[in-house]
Design a protein around this motif. Structure first.
Motif, PDB file in Angstrom:
ATOM      1  N   SER A 288       0.822  -1.207   0.000  1.00  0.00           N
ATOM      2  CA  SER A 288       0.000   0.000   0.000  1.00  0.00           C
ATOM      3  C   SER A 288       0.857   1.258   0.000  1.00  0.00           C
ATOM      4  CB  SER A 288      -0.893  -0.005   1.241  1.00  0.00           C
ATOM      5  OG  SER A 288      -1.407   1.284   1.483  1.00  0.00           O
ATOM      6  N   PRO A 289       0.464   2.289  -0.777  1.00  0.00           N
ATOM      7  CA  PRO A 289       1.214   3.544  -0.747  1.00  0.00           C
ATOM      8  C   PRO A 289       1.043   4.308   0.577  1.00  0.00           C
ATOM      9  CG  PRO A 289      -0.459   3.592  -2.484  1.00  0.00           C
ATOM     10  CD  PRO A 289      -0.549   2.266  -1.814  1.00  0.00           C
ATOM     11  N   PHE A 290       0.113   3.880   1.427  1.00  0.00           N
ATOM     12  CA  PHE A 290      -0.100   4.551   2.710  1.00  0.00           C
ATOM     13  C   PHE A 290       0.749   3.924   3.816  1.00  0.00           C
ATOM     14  CE2 PHE A 290      -4.012   5.020   0.262  1.00  0.00           C
ATOM     15  CZ  PHE A 290      -4.040   6.402   0.154  1.00  0.00           C
ATOM     16  N   THR A 291       0.742   2.590   3.897  1.00  0.00           N
ATOM     17  CA  THR A 291       1.444   1.918   5.005  1.00  0.00           C
ATOM     18  C   THR A 291       2.302   0.747   4.541  1.00  0.00           C
ATOM     19  OG1 THR A 291      -0.437   0.444   5.351  1.00  0.00           O
ATOM     20  CG2 THR A 291      -0.378   2.470   6.672  1.00  0.00           C
ATOM     21  N   GLY A 292       2.463   0.559   3.251  1.00  0.00           N
ATOM     22  CA  GLY A 292       3.157  -0.622   2.744  1.00  0.00           C
ATOM     23  C   GLY A 292       4.654  -0.639   2.996  1.00  0.00           C
ATOM     24  N   LEU A 293       5.127  -1.735   3.575  1.00  0.00           N
ATOM     25  CA  LEU A 293       6.547  -1.881   3.867  1.00  0.00           C
ATOM     26  C   LEU A 293       7.383  -1.791   2.594  1.00  0.00           C
ATOM     27  CD1 LEU A 293       8.866  -2.628   5.823  1.00  0.00           C
ATOM     28  CD2 LEU A 293       8.374  -5.023   5.304  1.00  0.00           C
ATOM     29  N   TYR A 294       7.024  -2.519   1.571  1.00  0.00           N
ATOM     30  CA  TYR A 294       7.823  -2.528   0.343  1.00  0.00           C
ATOM     31  C   TYR A 294       7.663  -1.229  -0.449  1.00  0.00           C
ATOM     32  CZ  TYR A 294       8.386  -7.500   1.274  1.00  0.00           C
ATOM     33  OH  TYR A 294       8.675  -8.707   1.851  1.00  0.00           O
ATOM     34  N   PHE A 295       6.573  -0.498  -0.235  1.00  0.00           N
ATOM     35  CA  PHE A 295       6.401   0.792  -0.895  1.00  0.00           C
ATOM     36  C   PHE A 295       7.347   1.823  -0.284  1.00  0.00           C
ATOM     37  CE2 PHE A 295       4.568   4.987  -1.433  1.00  0.00           C
ATOM     38  CZ  PHE A 295       4.289   5.004  -2.797  1.00  0.00           C
ATOM     39  N   TRP A 296       7.408   1.868   1.052  1.00  0.00           N
ATOM     40  CA  TRP A 296       8.200   2.882   1.741  1.00  0.00           C
ATOM     41  C   TRP A 296       9.643   2.466   1.980  1.00  0.00           C
ATOM     42  CZ3 TRP A 296       6.643   7.620   1.744  1.00  0.00           C
ATOM     43  CH2 TRP A 296       5.286   7.884   1.612  1.00  0.00           C
ATOM     44  N   ALA A 297       9.907   1.180   1.997  1.00  0.00           N
ATOM     45  CA  ALA A 297      11.277   0.694   2.211  1.00  0.00           C
ATOM     46  C   ALA A 297      11.517  -0.488   1.276  1.00  0.00           C
ATOM     47  CB  ALA A 297      11.475   0.293   3.677  1.00  0.00           C
ATOM     48  N   PRO A 298      11.607  -0.240  -0.027  1.00  0.00           N
ATOM     49  CA  PRO A 298      11.686  -1.339  -0.989  1.00  0.00           C
ATOM     50  C   PRO A 298      12.910  -2.237  -0.803  1.00  0.00           C
ATOM     51  CG  PRO A 298      12.044   0.774  -2.079  1.00  0.00           C
ATOM     52  CD  PRO A 298      11.643   1.073  -0.668  1.00  0.00           C
ATOM     53  N   TRP A 299      13.982  -1.707  -0.205  1.00  0.00           N
ATOM     54  CA  TRP A 299      15.175  -2.524   0.008  1.00  0.00           C
ATOM     55  C   TRP A 299      14.916  -3.677   0.970  1.00  0.00           C
ATOM     56  CZ3 TRP A 299      14.415   2.486   1.376  1.00  0.00           C
ATOM     57  CH2 TRP A 299      14.249   2.732   2.724  1.00  0.00           C
ATOM     58  N   THR A 300      13.848  -3.594   1.789  1.00  0.00           N
ATOM     59  CA  THR A 300      13.565  -4.696   2.713  1.00  0.00           C
ATOM     60  C   THR A 300      13.157  -5.967   1.977  1.00  0.00           C
ATOM     61  OG1 THR A 300      11.293  -3.946   3.028  1.00  0.00           O
ATOM     62  CG2 THR A 300      12.943  -3.179   4.636  1.00  0.00           C
ATOM     63  N   ALA A 301      12.728  -5.825   0.737  1.00  0.00           N
ATOM     64  CA  ALA A 301      12.383  -7.013  -0.051  1.00  0.00           C
ATOM     65  C   ALA A 301      13.622  -7.871  -0.313  1.00  0.00           C
ATOM     66  CB  ALA A 301      11.731  -6.602  -1.372  1.00  0.00           C
ATOM     67  N   LEU A 302      14.802  -7.270  -0.208  1.00  0.00           N
ATOM     68  CA  LEU A 302      16.041  -8.026  -0.408  1.00  0.00           C
ATOM     69  C   LEU A 302      16.266  -9.069   0.689  1.00  0.00           C
ATOM     70  CD1 LEU A 302      18.395  -5.134  -1.538  1.00  0.00           C
ATOM     71  CD2 LEU A 302      17.300  -6.872  -2.974  1.00  0.00           C
ATOM     72  N   ALA A 303      15.559  -8.937   1.801  1.00  0.00           N
ATOM     73  CA  ALA A 303      15.697  -9.931   2.879  1.00  0.00           C
ATOM     74  C   ALA A 303      15.337 -11.325   2.385  1.00  0.00           C
ATOM     75  CB  ALA A 303      14.817  -9.544   4.063  1.00  0.00           C
ATOM     76  N   TRP A 304      14.464 -11.404   1.395  1.00  0.00           N
ATOM     77  CA  TRP A 304      14.102 -12.721   0.835  1.00  0.00           C
ATOM     78  C   TRP A 304      15.313 -13.404   0.223  1.00  0.00           C
ATOM     79  CZ3 TRP A 304       9.847 -14.927   2.343  1.00  0.00           C
ATOM     80  CH2 TRP A 304       8.796 -14.135   2.777  1.00  0.00           C
ATOM     81  N   LEU A 305      16.233 -12.616  -0.360  1.00  0.00           N
ATOM     82  CA  LEU A 305      17.454 -13.203  -0.904  1.00  0.00           C
ATOM     83  C   LEU A 305      18.302 -13.817   0.210  1.00  0.00           C
ATOM     84  CD1 LEU A 305      18.468 -10.440  -3.468  1.00  0.00           C
ATOM     85  CD2 LEU A 305      17.371 -12.632  -3.936  1.00  0.00           C
ATOM     86  N   GLY A 306      18.308 -13.164   1.378  1.00  0.00           N
ATOM     87  CA  GLY A 306      19.037 -13.691   2.520  1.00  0.00           C
ATOM     88  C   GLY A 306      18.486 -15.025   2.978  1.00  0.00           C
ATOM     89  N   LEU A 307      17.180 -15.177   2.871  1.00  0.00           N
ATOM     90  CA  LEU A 307      16.561 -16.455   3.256  1.00  0.00           C
ATOM     91  C   LEU A 307      17.107 -17.587   2.399  1.00  0.00           C
ATOM     92  CD1 LEU A 307      14.383 -17.982   4.901  1.00  0.00           C
ATOM     93  CD2 LEU A 307      12.807 -17.444   3.054  1.00  0.00           C
TER      94      LEU A 307
END
Length: 181
Positions: free
Chosen positions: A129-148
């Motif tokens: 979400s553009p209001f509260t979405g984690l990946y919208f406001w901090a897209p680099w956090t999606a890289l954590a999936w690569l760490g998994l």
């Protein structure tokens, strides 16, 4: 959420390094401390902590471990009981009984203190979400999936497994937790 997550990470690191044959008293106390801190910081982290302790119980199958886990979590439990007593009149009274914001009361109504099975709409909103979405406001956090995926690979010759150095990992998790307090 971050400090509670870091405290749960401390518990996870302590439990992950335990084997069915051996778990040091320090490791068991760290597991209790992590779950206790997570619950102290954010009461709704308690179910996740209980899942971690359940994993430890299944892994170790030893009642002697309980003593050290309880001792590790005793400090945070006493702090929480003291706070509840001073703020709400009794150690077992929780702040959720004193919420006045109608929107928050509505969000906390379903499930156990607002903890319930996720639904697709709220999950997608929390992430995109553009209001509260984690990946919208901090897209680099999606890289954590690569760490998994990187953690899942088998270590090569000379490398150590994740959480092999529990003292260092526990210290880092603890310091990050303290930073956010």
């Amino acid at each position: 959420h971050q400090p509670a997550g870091m405290a749960l990470l401390l518990a996870y690191g302590a439990i992950a390094g335990a084997t069915p044959e051996h778990a040091s008293r320090r490791r068991l106390a760290c597991a209790g401390l992590g779950v206790g801190l997570a619950t102290l910081i954010e009461f709704t982290a308690a179910p996740a902590g209980l899942l971690l302790l359940g994993w430890l119980a299944l892994k170790r199958r030893s009642w002697r471990d309980v003593t050290w886990v309880v001792l590790g979590g005793l400090g945070p439990a006493l702090l929480l009981a003291h706070f509840n007593w001073r703020a709400f009149g009794a150690p077992w009274r929780l702040p959720y009984g004193y919420v006045e914001n109608p929107g928050f009361v509505q969000d906390m109504a379903p499930g156990f203190f607002g903890i319930h099975l996720p639904n697709a709409e709220k999950t997608l909103g929390s992430l995109f979400s553009p209001f509260t979405g984690l990946y919208f406001w901090a897209p680099w956090t999606a890289l954590a999936w690569l760490g998994l995926f990187a953690v899942r690979r088998t270590p090569r010759h000379g490398e150590t497994r994740l959480w092999a150095d529990t003292r260092g990992n526990a210290l880092v998790a603890w310091l990050i937790c303290l930073y956010f307090l």
